[in-house]
Design a protein around this motif. Sequence first.
Motif, PDB file in Angstrom:
ATOM      1  N   LEU A   1       0.821  -1.411   0.257  1.00 30.37           N
ATOM      2  CA  LEU A   1       0.061  -0.296  -0.269  1.00 30.37           C
ATOM      3  C   LEU A   1       0.867   1.088  -0.021  1.00 30.37           C
ATOM      4  N   GLY A   2       2.317   1.431   1.179  1.00 27.93           N
ATOM      5  CA  GLY A   2       3.084   2.165   0.667  1.00 27.93           C
ATOM      6  C   GLY A   2       3.693   2.469  -0.711  1.00 27.93           C
ATOM      7  N   VAL A   3       4.045   1.958  -1.667  1.00 32.25           N
ATOM      8  CA  VAL A   3       4.473   1.834  -2.956  1.00 32.25           C
ATOM      9  C   VAL A   3       3.290   2.455  -3.475  1.00 32.25           C
ATOM     10  N   VAL A   4       2.428   2.189  -3.628  1.00 32.76           N
ATOM     11  CA  VAL A   4       1.134   2.462  -4.474  1.00 32.76           C
ATOM     12  C   VAL A   4       1.094   3.517  -4.145  1.00 32.76           C
ATOM     13  N   GLN A   5       0.640   4.560  -2.798  1.00 32.17           N
ATOM     14  CA  GLN A   5       0.090   5.185  -2.740  1.00 32.17           C
ATOM     15  C   GLN A   5       1.124   6.337  -2.645  1.00 32.17           C
ATOM     16  N   ILE A   6       2.786   6.062  -2.136  1.00 31.02           N
ATOM     17  CA  ILE A   6       3.861   6.483  -2.011  1.00 31.02           C
ATOM     18  C   ILE A   6       4.253   7.198  -3.488  1.00 31.02           C
ATOM     19  N   LEU A   7       4.552   6.004  -3.847  1.00 37.30           N
ATOM     20  CA  LEU A   7       5.593   6.348  -4.958  1.00 37.30           C
ATOM     21  C   LEU A   7       5.343   6.296  -6.352  1.00 37.30           C
ATOM     22  N   LYS A   8       3.516   5.996  -6.459  1.00 35.64           N
ATOM     23  CA  LYS A   8       3.158   5.795  -7.599  1.00 35.64           C
ATOM     24  C   LYS A   8       1.911   6.295  -7.561  1.00 35.64           C
ATOM     25  N   GLY A   9       1.999   7.237  -6.717  1.00 33.89           N
ATOM     26  CA  GLY A   9       0.294   7.770  -6.428  1.00 33.89           C
ATOM     27  C   GLY A   9       0.554   8.366  -7.042  1.00 33.89           C
ATOM     28  N   GLU A  10       1.475   9.933  -8.015  1.00 34.85           N
ATOM     29  CA  GLU A  10       1.788  11.251  -8.659  1.00 34.85           C
ATOM     30  C   GLU A  10       0.744  10.021 -10.500  1.00 34.85           C
ATOM     31  N   SER A  11       1.671   9.216 -10.504  1.00 33.50           N
ATOM     32  CA  SER A  11       0.916   8.251 -11.960  1.00 33.50           C
ATOM     33  C   SER A  11      -0.358   8.546 -12.025  1.00 33.50           C
ATOM     34  N   TYR A  12      -1.024   7.194 -10.975  1.00 34.38           N
ATOM     35  CA  TYR A  12      -2.503   6.850 -10.508  1.00 34.38           C
ATOM     36  C   TYR A  12      -3.050   8.000 -10.626  1.00 34.38           C
ATOM     37  N   ALA A  13      -2.629   9.044  -9.647  1.00 35.93           N
ATOM     38  CA  ALA A  13      -3.561  10.665  -9.996  1.00 35.93           C
ATOM     39  C   ALA A  13      -3.562  10.757 -11.462  1.00 35.93           C
ATOM     40  N   ALA A  14      -2.253  10.952 -12.411  1.00 35.65           N
ATOM     41  CA  ALA A  14      -3.062  12.013 -13.152  1.00 35.65           C
ATOM     42  C   ALA A  14      -3.245  10.757 -14.547  1.00 35.65           C
ATOM     43  N   GLN A  15      -3.408   9.833 -13.781  1.00 35.88           N
ATOM     44  CA  GLN A  15      -4.196   8.534 -15.233  1.00 35.88           C
ATOM     45  C   GLN A  15      -5.638   8.579 -14.277  1.00 35.88           C
TER      46      GLN A  15
END
Length: 57
Positions: free
Chosen positions: A19-33
Amino acid sequence: MNILFFMVFILFSILILRLGVVQILKGESYAAQADNTEVKAINLSVPRGKFMTRIIN
């Protein structure tokens, strides 16, 4: 009993790390999507069905 506790602890640790990886590391790319997702609202007139009642004598 200790092995069961250890296994549950390890599984929850893996879950929290994931969950930390998804929210912290990849959060910006998911928000852009999510921002690039296009949503269209279509207003159509939908005819209603006939309401039938049955009278019991």
